[in-house]
Design an enzyme around this catalytic site. Structure first.
Site, PDB file in Angstrom:
ATOM      1  N   LYS A 181      35.647  55.277  33.860  1.00 13.20           N
ATOM      2  CA  LYS A 181      37.101  55.263  33.786  1.00 13.20           C
ATOM      3  C   LYS A 181      37.538  54.063  32.964  1.00 13.20           C
ATOM      4  O   LYS A 181      37.498  52.924  33.418  1.00 13.20           O
ATOM      5  CB  LYS A 181      37.770  55.191  35.165  1.00 13.20           C
ATOM      6  CG  LYS A 181      39.263  55.537  35.074  1.00 13.20           C
ATOM      7  CD  LYS A 181      40.086  54.991  36.226  1.00 13.20           C
ATOM      8  CE  LYS A 181      40.590  53.594  35.980  1.00 13.20           C
ATOM      9  NZ  LYS A 181      41.587  53.489  34.868  1.00 13.20           N
ATOM     10  N   GLU A 256      32.530  41.901  37.982  1.00 10.45           N
ATOM     11  CA  GLU A 256      32.716  40.783  37.050  1.00 10.45           C
ATOM     12  C   GLU A 256      34.219  40.566  36.948  1.00 10.45           C
ATOM     13  O   GLU A 256      34.938  41.401  36.411  1.00 10.45           O
ATOM     14  CB  GLU A 256      32.095  41.111  35.691  1.00 10.45           C
ATOM     15  CG  GLU A 256      31.950  39.889  34.794  1.00 10.45           C
ATOM     16  CD  GLU A 256      33.105  39.731  33.829  1.00 10.45           C
ATOM     17  OE1 GLU A 256      34.003  38.895  34.124  1.00 10.45           O
ATOM     18  OE2 GLU A 256      33.117  40.413  32.803  1.00 10.45           O
ATOM     19  N   CYS A 289      37.840  36.858  29.448  1.00 12.32           N
ATOM     20  CA  CYS A 289      37.600  36.360  30.800  1.00 12.32           C
ATOM     21  C   CYS A 289      36.809  35.061  30.799  1.00 12.32           C
ATOM     22  O   CYS A 289      36.969  34.221  31.679  1.00 12.32           O
ATOM     23  CB  CYS A 289      36.871  37.425  31.624  1.00 12.32           C
ATOM     24  SG  CYS A 289      35.272  37.932  30.942  1.00 12.32           S
ATOM     25  N   GLU A 384      44.496  32.404  36.720  1.00  3.05           N
ATOM     26  CA  GLU A 384      44.159  32.963  35.411  1.00  3.05           C
ATOM     27  C   GLU A 384      45.415  33.511  34.730  1.00  3.05           C
ATOM     28  O   GLU A 384      46.120  34.348  35.278  1.00  3.05           O
ATOM     29  CB  GLU A 384      43.122  34.066  35.563  1.00  3.05           C
ATOM     30  CG  GLU A 384      42.621  34.615  34.239  1.00  3.05           C
ATOM     31  CD  GLU A 384      41.530  35.649  34.423  1.00  3.05           C
ATOM     32  OE1 GLU A 384      40.545  35.613  33.656  1.00  3.05           O
ATOM     33  OE2 GLU A 384      41.653  36.493  35.325  1.00  3.05           O
TER      34      GLU A 384
END
Length: 487
Positions: A181, A256, A289, A384
């Protein structure tokens, strides 16, 4: 062209799911928009639990034959997929740039060749995957990697095809079947991958691709009782939801997640190199990331470092990612821009100073930003942002540098600039991170374990670690006696 095909820069892309070797349309669609100029690219089939069930059923039906396929044949097919990727690098590059706004030159020269390499690497690694037999009181132990079953792979929008194939390739090499997906903001190159895989001879049902929203189709996939592995790259809140969804079936997870990585610059570092490393963190409009978004500089060189940084950042070209001269393209979505701008505005209101940037540009562009005068416990340091926003703090001792570096809930990566080998050894040993770079950044090898610590993830993938995750490891112990001679 048909009602289920759109054209992106002359490339035809099917907008339907790929399930069981066939295109499947949904009753409803969602709109895919280019971040470059806000133009509508097309309407994409919007999957629900019904399509999730179809895809998992197709993967389950195809699994026995694919798991029984020899290693050599699986590797051959994966190399054929890589051949297909290489033949369509230009198509894949322009479609992905249009869909997610990353640089066309990077897609052509680095990202799409890496997609092909993902398939070749895991195909080759499969053929040498082995563990030497060992004895226990005369009994022989033999370790094997058995295919686990249908695997659900959920991937992000910042490097859609590369990060998808980073999961798809080892899962298929391991003998698993896959339901992929892609992120709903960037679904197009996954559709092209379905065409490439089919042309390469990948059997029907081995790779299935479904599109849609996490709340509508993602939850149905991650809670499905026939799914044997789930690998996800994305945000911590989504990972928490996936973990809860998978818990009822005890489905193994590889996660992750986010990062708030530090770049430590010591006074003994090559300052020009350190500045280059810092400015490099604006790559892909900060939508990486692994980016070292927290710059920690030894106080004695902080003023000089900041001056050089501002000078180098001033020549960054922000604009159309299809232009060879562009260094930074747009951010992915209006929602993401609002999030980035909110972080910066709140930081400035709390006392932070913008050395450069600190504001939106036209369209979906955010100016590269460096904030100083930020507190360690502030939101801008701890959370973040996922945009072109860096913070700069100073330290006076090695212990303070390590303390600041480790003082977040994340632990994905860290970067260190120093001219002292002994210091590099001491500091890297103390940093909490899945990957540490010393005097370099973003050097990645598929042999290496990749993943994060703390809230940056669960598990490691890469090389044998990928097969350890996508397989059920088995140890077979054989006695030295009890055999009948049939000779």
């Amino acid at each position: 062209m048909t009602e289920h095909t759109l054209t992106v820069a002359g490339v035809a892309v099917d907008t339907r799911h790929w399930i069981g070797g066939e295109r499947v349309a949904s009753a409803e669609t969602f709109t895919d928009v280019s971040p470059i100029d806000g133009s509508v690219l097309g309407e994409i089939s919007r999957g629900t639990a019904a399509e999730a069930d179809l895809a998992v059923a197709a993967a389950k039906a195809a699994f026995p034959a694919w798991a029984a396929t020899s290693r050599a044949e699986r590797a051959r097919i994966l190399h054929a997929v890589a051949d297909g990727v290489e033949k369509r690098i230009e198509d894949l590059a322009i479609v992905e740039t249009t869909d997610n706004g990353a640089l066309l030159r990077s897609h052509r020269r680095g990202v799409m060749p890496r997609v092909a390499h993902n398939f070749r690497f895991f195909a080759d690694w499969l053929l040498k995957l082995d563990h030497e037999d060992f004895e226990t009181r005369g009994h022989t132990n033999h370790v094997s990697w058995d295919p686990a079953g249908p695997s659900v792979l959920i991937t992000p929008w910042n490097a859609p095809l590369m990060l998808s194939t980073w999961k798809v390739a080892p899962a298929l090499a391991a003998g698993n079947t896959v339901v992929l997906k892609p992120a709903e903001w960037t679904p197009l190159t996954a559709s092209l991958l379905a065409d490439i895989a089919a042309e390469a001879g990948l059997p029907a049902g081995v790779l299935n691709i479904v599109q849609g929203y996490g709340s509508e189709i993602g939850d149905a996939l991650t809670s499905h009782p026939d799914v044997r592995r789930i690998s996800f790259t994305g945000s911590v809140p989504t990972a928490q939801r996936i973990t809860q969804s998978a818990a009822a079936n005890l489905t193994p997870l590889s996660l992750e997640l986010g990062g708030k990585s530090p770049l430590l610059v010591f006074a003994d570092a090559d300052l020009d190199l350190a500045v280059d490393l810092a400015v490099e963190q604006y790559d892909n409009a900060g939508q990486v990331c692994l980016a070292a978004t927290r710059i920690l500089v030894e106080k004695t060189v902080a003023e000089e470092f900041t001056r050089r940084f501002a000078e180098k950042a001033a020549v960054i070209v922000q604009g159309d990612p299809r232009d060879e001269a562009t260094d930074i393209g747009p951010n992915i979505h209006e929602r993401q821009l609002e999030k980035i701008d909110g972080f910066v505005r709140r930081a400035v209101e709390a006392g932070a100073r913008a050395v450069i940037g600190g504001h939106r540009g036209e369209g979906r562009y955010y100016a590269p930003t460096l904030l100083t005068d930020v507190a360690q416990d502030s939101e801008i340091v701890q959370e973040e942002v996922f945009g072109p926003v860096l913070t700069l703090q100073t330290f006076t001792t090695e212990d303070e540098a390590v303390r600041l570096a480790n003082d977040t809930r994340f632990g994905l990566a860290a970067t260190l600039a120093t001219g002292d080998r002994d210091r590099a050894a001491r500091v890297t040993q103390r940093l909490v991170a899945g990957t540490v770079w010393v005097n370099c950044f973003f050097v990645r090898d598929l042999q290496a374990p990749f993943g994060g610590s703390r809230h940056s993830g669960v598990g490691r993938e890469g090389g044998t670690w990928s097969f350890d995750f996508y397989c059920d490891l088995k140890n077979t112990v054989t006695a030295p006696k009890g055999w009948k001679d049939h000779g």
